[in-house]
Design a protein around this motif. Structure first.
Motif, PDB file in Angstrom:
ATOM      1  N   GLY A 132       0.801  -1.374  -0.208  1.00  0.00           N
ATOM      2  CA  GLY A 132      -0.051   0.094   0.125  1.00  0.00           C
ATOM      3  C   GLY A 132       0.829   1.235  -0.034  1.00  0.00           C
ATOM      4  O   GLY A 132       0.582   2.368  -0.771  1.00  0.00           O
ATOM      5  N   LEU A 133       2.148   1.224   0.785  1.00  0.00           N
ATOM      6  CA  LEU A 133       3.059   2.436   0.724  1.00  0.00           C
ATOM      7  C   LEU A 133       3.229   2.766  -0.750  1.00  0.00           C
ATOM      8  O   LEU A 133       3.372   3.797  -1.114  1.00  0.00           O
ATOM      9  CB  LEU A 133       4.098   2.115   1.656  1.00  0.00           C
ATOM     10  N   LEU A 134       3.767   1.742  -1.503  1.00  0.00           N
ATOM     11  CA  LEU A 134       4.387   1.901  -2.891  1.00  0.00           C
ATOM     12  C   LEU A 134       3.245   2.084  -3.868  1.00  0.00           C
ATOM     13  O   LEU A 134       3.481   3.041  -4.655  1.00  0.00           O
ATOM     14  CB  LEU A 134       5.336   0.601  -3.203  1.00  0.00           C
ATOM     15  N   ALA A 135       2.243   1.327  -3.726  1.00  0.00           N
ATOM     16  CA  ALA A 135       1.010   1.570  -4.555  1.00  0.00           C
ATOM     17  C   ALA A 135       0.434   2.980  -4.390  1.00  0.00           C
ATOM     18  O   ALA A 135       0.389   3.777  -5.380  1.00  0.00           O
ATOM     19  CB  ALA A 135      -0.167   0.312  -4.571  1.00  0.00           C
ATOM     20  N   GLY A 136       0.484   3.523  -3.452  1.00  0.00           N
ATOM     21  CA  GLY A 136      -0.206   4.839  -2.932  1.00  0.00           C
ATOM     22  C   GLY A 136       0.826   5.720  -3.606  1.00  0.00           C
ATOM     23  O   GLY A 136       0.291   6.903  -4.179  1.00  0.00           O
ATOM     24  N   MET A 137       2.025   5.639  -3.265  1.00  0.00           N
ATOM     25  CA  MET A 137       3.135   6.616  -3.730  1.00  0.00           C
ATOM     26  C   MET A 137       3.136   6.580  -5.280  1.00  0.00           C
ATOM     27  O   MET A 137       2.903   7.801  -5.636  1.00  0.00           O
ATOM     28  CB  MET A 137       4.455   6.083  -3.279  1.00  0.00           C
ATOM     29  N   LEU A 138       3.078   5.769  -6.135  1.00  0.00           N
ATOM     30  CA  LEU A 138       3.148   5.933  -7.223  1.00  0.00           C
ATOM     31  C   LEU A 138       1.740   6.371  -8.026  1.00  0.00           C
ATOM     32  O   LEU A 138       1.791   7.249  -8.939  1.00  0.00           O
ATOM     33  CB  LEU A 138       3.072   4.270  -8.181  1.00  0.00           C
ATOM     34  N   LEU A 139       0.807   6.022  -7.532  1.00  0.00           N
ATOM     35  CA  LEU A 139      -0.816   6.464  -7.889  1.00  0.00           C
ATOM     36  C   LEU A 139      -0.860   7.888  -7.637  1.00  0.00           C
ATOM     37  O   LEU A 139      -1.683   8.684  -8.248  1.00  0.00           O
ATOM     38  CB  LEU A 139      -2.076   5.539  -7.436  1.00  0.00           C
ATOM     39  N   GLY A 140      -0.489   8.156  -6.282  1.00  0.00           N
ATOM     40  CA  GLY A 140      -0.685   9.579  -5.719  1.00  0.00           C
ATOM     41  C   GLY A 140       0.318  10.444  -6.608  1.00  0.00           C
ATOM     42  O   GLY A 140      -0.301  11.427  -7.273  1.00  0.00           O
ATOM     43  N   ALA A 141       1.388  10.239  -7.102  1.00  0.00           N
ATOM     44  CA  ALA A 141       2.367  10.757  -8.043  1.00  0.00           C
ATOM     45  C   ALA A 141       1.611  11.142  -9.447  1.00  0.00           C
ATOM     46  O   ALA A 141       1.507  12.151 -10.021  1.00  0.00           O
ATOM     47  CB  ALA A 141       3.560  10.105  -8.143  1.00  0.00           C
ATOM     48  N   SER A 142       0.972  10.013  -9.794  1.00  0.00           N
ATOM     49  CA  SER A 142       0.383   9.992 -11.329  1.00  0.00           C
ATOM     50  C   SER A 142      -1.094  10.767 -11.269  1.00  0.00           C
ATOM     51  O   SER A 142      -1.326  11.551 -12.162  1.00  0.00           O
ATOM     52  CB  SER A 142       0.036   8.492 -11.504  1.00  0.00           C
ATOM     53  N   LEU A 143      -2.020  10.746 -10.061  1.00  0.00           N
ATOM     54  CA  LEU A 143      -3.390  11.082 -10.162  1.00  0.00           C
ATOM     55  C   LEU A 143      -3.723  12.346  -9.279  1.00  0.00           C
ATOM     56  O   LEU A 143      -4.614  13.078  -9.726  1.00  0.00           O
ATOM     57  CB  LEU A 143      -4.283   9.932  -9.758  1.00  0.00           C
ATOM     58  N   GLY A 144      -2.688  12.672  -8.465  1.00  0.00           N
ATOM     59  CA  GLY A 144      -2.953  13.761  -7.601  1.00  0.00           C
ATOM     60  C   GLY A 144      -4.018  13.772  -6.382  1.00  0.00           C
ATOM     61  O   GLY A 144      -4.488  12.578  -6.335  1.00  0.00           O
ATOM     62  N   LEU A 145      -3.978  14.699  -5.728  1.00  0.00           N
ATOM     63  CA  LEU A 145      -4.807  14.692  -4.675  1.00  0.00           C
ATOM     64  C   LEU A 145      -6.418  14.462  -5.014  1.00  0.00           C
ATOM     65  O   LEU A 145      -6.998  13.833  -4.194  1.00  0.00           O
ATOM     66  CB  LEU A 145      -4.766  16.079  -3.962  1.00  0.00           C
ATOM     67  N   GLU A 146      -6.847  14.790  -5.919  1.00  0.00           N
ATOM     68  CA  GLU A 146      -8.384  14.581  -6.227  1.00  0.00           C
ATOM     69  C   GLU A 146      -8.698  13.082  -6.175  1.00  0.00           C
ATOM     70  O   GLU A 146      -9.791  12.483  -6.070  1.00  0.00           O
ATOM     71  CB  GLU A 146      -8.933  15.173  -7.584  1.00  0.00           C
ATOM     72  N   ALA A 147      -7.784  12.159  -6.570  1.00  0.00           N
ATOM     73  CA  ALA A 147      -7.741  10.702  -6.455  1.00  0.00           C
ATOM     74  C   ALA A 147      -8.132  10.311  -5.136  1.00  0.00           C
ATOM     75  O   ALA A 147      -8.688   8.839  -5.156  1.00  0.00           O
ATOM     76  CB  ALA A 147      -6.786  10.219  -7.195  1.00  0.00           C
ATOM     77  N   ILE A 148      -7.669  10.981  -4.031  1.00  0.00           N
ATOM     78  CA  ILE A 148      -7.591  10.192  -2.834  1.00  0.00           C
ATOM     79  C   ILE A 148      -9.062  10.751  -2.060  1.00  0.00           C
ATOM     80  O   ILE A 148      -9.401  11.940  -2.053  1.00  0.00           O
ATOM     81  CB  ILE A 148      -6.729  10.768  -1.855  1.00  0.00           C
ATOM     82  N   PRO A 149     -10.022   9.762  -1.493  1.00  0.00           N
ATOM     83  CA  PRO A 149     -11.060  10.112  -0.894  1.00  0.00           C
ATOM     84  C   PRO A 149     -10.970  11.154   0.086  1.00  0.00           C
ATOM     85  O   PRO A 149     -10.041  10.866   0.861  1.00  0.00           O
ATOM     86  CB  PRO A 149     -11.709   9.038  -0.323  1.00  0.00           C
ATOM     87  N   GLU A 150     -12.014  12.249   0.046  1.00  0.00           N
ATOM     88  CA  GLU A 150     -11.617  13.341   1.269  1.00  0.00           C
ATOM     89  C   GLU A 150     -11.555  12.695   2.702  1.00  0.00           C
ATOM     90  O   GLU A 150     -10.919  13.021   3.576  1.00  0.00           O
ATOM     91  CB  GLU A 150     -12.465  14.270   0.835  1.00  0.00           C
TER      92      GLU A 150
END
Length: 300
Positions: free
Chosen positions: A263-281
């Motif tokens: 989860g740490l690594l998958a979150g890192m890569l997709l956070g970098a790719s998709l930005g803050l709007e991809a993370i549920p508030e």
């Protein structure tokens, strides 16, 4: 700081925190019954590895990532001695779970070794999974980023394949921040050349399963902490769910095993790719220590 660099770090912490309640549960049927469909954070059971933790807090992996971020903010960059001092201050007498790599590293420190020689021989992916804060801090200096990613990993996991995996994921995340598509970033990172880890084979194995069900694919790779199983599982996660960070992290939890490191690594890569709007508030709002994490990010 760019929005996507911030999202990269926050999403890594979210990936760890979301896995907390289910971490190291291997029965996928029981996981789905208890946690499915993973709508938010869950506290671990009292008999689990993280029984003292509350929903939204971190596993010991996330806590060590938090230490690294604080060190980077305090020093204005990577300082191995400072990271080691902060790590020792927290992990000696730690009130959460202490895994084998941490126990061995503490013993080696106690024998008088410095942080360059203190690492256990663990081949767990977790040692390479803490690097999101480093990518954020050093994204404009690739040689420094690579050196720091390897050094922070070696401090606790002195295993050549884990150290090289840290370099690979650091290079990949940095390339995503630079604007490359995720698949291209992974391919570019693999081209760096690695003496010990079969990076290209692990990458290909993960890519081959990009259309498969996640629980099935990770079950076939293996759910454990060991890098040969966990590395291709991370690749599967980010390629299978490359446009949906939330679904990626949900499926990661339901796949069982060492979901926190993945989860740490998958979150890192997709956070970098998709930005803050991809993370549920709601996930951001419920994240433990969010305010001080964001303060440290601003300090970078």
């Amino acid at each position: 700081m760019s929005e996507k660099a911030k999202a990269m770090v926050l999403a890594a912490f979210v990936g760890d925190a979301l896995a907390l309640g289910a971490h190291w549960e291997y029965d996928v049927v029981a996981l789905r019954q208890r946690f499915g469909p993973v709508t938010g954070y869950a506290a671990p059971g009292p008999d689990g590895h993280h029984g003292a933790k509350k929903a939204g807090e971190f596993t010991h992996y996330g806590d060590q990532t938090r230490i690294l971020l604080r060190s980077l903010a305090d020093k204005g960059g990577f300082d191995l001695d400072d990271f080691a001092a902060k790590w020792l201050a927290r992990m000696r007498g730690y009130d959460g779970y202490i895994d084998g790599a941490t126990r061995m590293t503490l013993k080696i420190f106690d024998f008088g070794e410095g942080p360059g020689e203190s690492g256990s021989n663990s081949n767990d992916l977790a040692g390479a999974a803490r690097i999101a804060p480093l990518v954020c801090a050093l994204r404009n200096d690739l040689p420094a980023l690579v050196a720091a990613a390897r050094a922070q990993t070696k401090m606790t996991h002195n295993h050549a394949q884990v150290i090289e995996a840290a370099e690979f994921f650091a290079r990949a995340a940095r390339a995503v921040l630079d604007g490359k598509y995720l698949r291209d970033a992974l391919a570019q990172a693999a081209e760096a050349g690695y003496a010990s880890a079969p990076i290209e084979r692990w990458l290909a194995a993960g890519l081959e399963t990009a259309r498969e069900d996640t629980v099935t694919a990770i079950g076939r790779f293996g759910q454990s902490c060991h890098i040969a199983e966990a590395f291709p599982a991370v690749i599967h996660l980010v390629m299978r769910h490359g446009r949906d960070l939330a679904e990626c992290l949900r499926q990661n939890v339901l796949a069982g095993g060492d979901s926190a490191a993945r989860g740490l690594l998958a979150g890192m890569l997709l956070g970098a790719s998709l930005g803050l709007e991809a993370i549920p508030e709601a996930w951001l709002a419920g994240l433990a220590d969010r305010e001080s994490i964001e303060a440290d990010l601003r300090a970078l």
